[in-house]
Scaffold this motif. Structure first.
Motif, short mmCIF file in Angstrom:
data_model
loop_
_atom_site.label_atom_id
_atom_site.label_comp_id
_atom_site.label_asym_id
_atom_site.label_seq_id
_atom_site.Cartn_x
_atom_site.Cartn_y
_atom_site.Cartn_z
N ASP A 75 0.84 -1.19 0.00
CA ASP A 75 0.00 0.00 0.00
C ASP A 75 0.87 1.24 0.00
O ASP A 75 2.10 1.16 -0.03
N VAL A 76 0.23 2.40 0.03
CA VAL A 76 0.94 3.68 0.00
C VAL A 76 0.50 4.50 1.20
O VAL A 76 -0.70 4.60 1.48
N VAL A 77 1.46 5.04 1.91
CA VAL A 77 1.18 5.95 3.02
C VAL A 77 1.75 7.31 2.63
O VAL A 77 2.83 7.41 2.06
N SER A 78 0.97 8.34 2.92
CA SER A 78 1.37 9.69 2.51
C SER A 78 1.01 10.68 3.61
O SER A 78 -0.10 10.63 4.16
N LEU A 79 1.93 11.55 3.93
CA LEU A 79 1.70 12.57 4.95
C LEU A 79 2.40 13.84 4.51
O LEU A 79 3.63 13.89 4.45
N HIS A 80 1.61 14.84 4.17
CA HIS A 80 2.15 16.12 3.70
C HIS A 80 1.38 17.26 4.36
O HIS A 80 0.15 17.21 4.45
N PRO A 81 2.09 18.29 4.80
CA PRO A 81 1.42 19.41 5.48
C PRO A 81 0.32 20.05 4.65
O PRO A 81 -0.69 20.50 5.19
N GLU A 82 0.51 20.11 3.34
CA GLU A 82 -0.44 20.82 2.48
C GLU A 82 -1.77 20.10 2.35
O GLU A 82 -2.79 20.70 2.05
N THR A 83 -1.77 18.78 2.55
CA THR A 83 -2.97 18.00 2.25
C THR A 83 -3.59 17.32 3.46
O THR A 83 -4.71 16.83 3.37
N ALA A 84 -2.88 17.26 4.58
CA ALA A 84 -3.39 16.52 5.73
C ALA A 84 -4.37 17.36 6.54
O ALA A 84 -4.06 18.48 6.94
N PRO A 85 -5.57 16.82 6.80
CA PRO A 85 -6.50 17.53 7.68
C PRO A 85 -5.99 17.47 9.11
O PRO A 85 -5.29 16.53 9.50
N ASP A 86 -6.33 18.49 9.92
CA ASP A 86 -5.88 18.55 11.32
C ASP A 86 -4.38 18.31 11.41
O ASP A 86 -3.90 17.51 12.22
#
Length: 198
Positions: A75-86
């Motif tokens: 799978d793919v995990v993604s964490l970016h300030p521009e797109t992450a809620p809260d």
């Protein structure tokens, strides 16, 4: 720039090894049974691409690794300030989940960095090996290896994850405070940024 820094487990006062040469990194990690590879980077895949796009772009590499290792889930995990809620709460919770030393009893921890960066800290053979991974790097930590992972206080990465077990990520925490004694992601990342700009 990928980077490997090795210290004695007693603390970071002495550097045993520091290298950014991929072949040297792979050779240093091989005795620990840690898999390190660099895959060709797909520059047409944006950092915030959805999972299907990422998996399609790296399909040939994924299929090769699945054939070699027998993974059942990718799978793919993604964490970016521009797109992450809260964002602040989510980033803090995500970081804290992986920041303490742990092992995996039933599966390896295998990650390929599509974008961004993170550091795996491997505690083995009386040493701590910090592997700064960025876009194009694949790292496979064997089950039973004590380690932790730091993505920094402002995480920004996309990674492909590989699992032999359908249950996914299950950590067994050691209760050790060792991770607090070594330079964190932000410290190492700032040093690398300064080197690049010099």
């Amino acid at each position: 720039m990928t980077l490997l820094i090795t210290w004695p487990e007693s603390g970071p006062q002495t550097v045993v090894r520091r290298t950014s040469e991929p072949a040297e990194i792979a050779a240093a990690l091989a005795p620990l049974r840690v898999r390190y590879e660099q895959w060709p980077v797909r520059h047409d895949v944006p950092a915030d691409a959805d999972g299907d796009t990422v998996l399609a772009a790296y399909r040939s590499e994924i299929d090769r690794l699945n054939e070699e290792e027998g993974f059942v889930t990718v799978d793919v995990v993604s964490l970016h300030p521009e797109t992450a809620p809260d964002w602040p709460a989510r980033a803090r919770a995500a970081r804290e989940k992986f920041l303490d030393e742990h092992t995996h009893d039933d599966d390896d921890e295998v990650r390929f960095f599509v974008a961004g960066a993170g550091i795996f800290y491997l505690h083995a053979t009386g040493e701590v090996h910090a592997v700064y991974c960025e876009k194009g790097d694949l790292l496979g930590v064997p089950k039973g290896t004590t380690h932790w992972f730091d993505m920094g206080t402002r995480p920004s990465f996309t990674a492909i994850r590989f699992f032999h077990e359908e249950d996914g990520w299950i950590g067994s925490f050691t209760g050790s405070g060792i991770s607090s004694r070594f330079p964190d992601f932000d410290t190492i990342h700032a040093g690398l940024t300064a080197e690049r700009e010099a």
